[in-house]
Design an enzyme around this catalytic site. Structure first.
Site: not given
Length: 215
Positions: A87-89
């Site tokens: 995940i890119c967050l």
């Protein structure tokens, strides 16, 4: 407050709020550092109707360092790897704060499904699809939700077209199949080149595809 006590209080807070439709449970009762979380896909999005499962590893430094989260459920989304579930967050990285809980992190993931950030992608191929053809992207994301996220379990469906699974025009794929190329290889090449469809009169691009297929 100790890390263990904080995690237990967070677990109880989730149980006390059933209306949120957020679930949080230990993988093993003997290990409070490994959890699975889940939430429902946001309404009026391609993820509606799905339940998405997230693997959670809580570090020794929690809550001063963020948990490691990745999707167990396959998701077609610019900010989630379609292969690994990474995940890119920002809140799971440099924007983490001790005020954030596991529940609020899961809610942030739910919000991410509703509002992708294609210009800061985790999966560049999916991000390009989102930017180039939103309608086609939505169809593919909806298909993945149906296949992988309904009831939180992967649904085996041998009738799903491999090209459609990645938003690639199946009629174009068939053009190359008719020339004797293997379908799986064609889909692989189209994905690598970031192609979702192709004008067969575009000789330059067609030739590049053939060159890749012949490698």
């Amino acid at each position: 407050m100790s890390r263990a006590k904080r995690i237990m209080k967070e677990m109880q807070a989730v149980k006390d709020d059933p209306a949120a439709n957020i679930n949080l449970e230990f993988v093993s009762e003997s290990d409070i550092h490994h959890l699975k979380g889940s939430f429902l896909g946001p309404p009026e999005t391609p993820y509606q109707g799905g339940r998405f499962i997230v693997d959670i590893e809580v570090p020794m430094e929690y809550p001063f360092k963020p948990p490691k989260m990745k999707f167990d459920t396959k998701v077609y989304h610019p900010n989630i790897s379609s292969v690994t579930g990474a995940i890119c967050l920002d809140i799971l990285k440099n924007a983490w704060s001790p005020v954030i809980t596991l529940k609020s992190a899961l809610i942030s993931l739910q919000a991410l499904l509703q509002s992708p950030e294609p210009n800061d992608p985790q999966d560049a191929e999916v991000a390009q699809h989102y930017l180039r053809d939103r309608e086609s992207f939505n169809k593919t994301a909806t298909l993945w939700t149906t296949l992988y996220a309904e009831g939180g379990e992967e649904v085996a469906n041998p009738n799903v077209d491999e090209a459609a699974l990645y938003g690639i025009d199946p009629t174009v794929v068939q053009e190359f199949v008719a020339q004797g190329f293997e379908k799986t290889k064609i889909v692989e090449v189209f994905r690598r080149m970031g192609l979702k469809n192709l004008d067969m009169n575009d000789n330059e691009t067609v030739n590049k595809v053939v060159e890749e297929l012949l490698r």
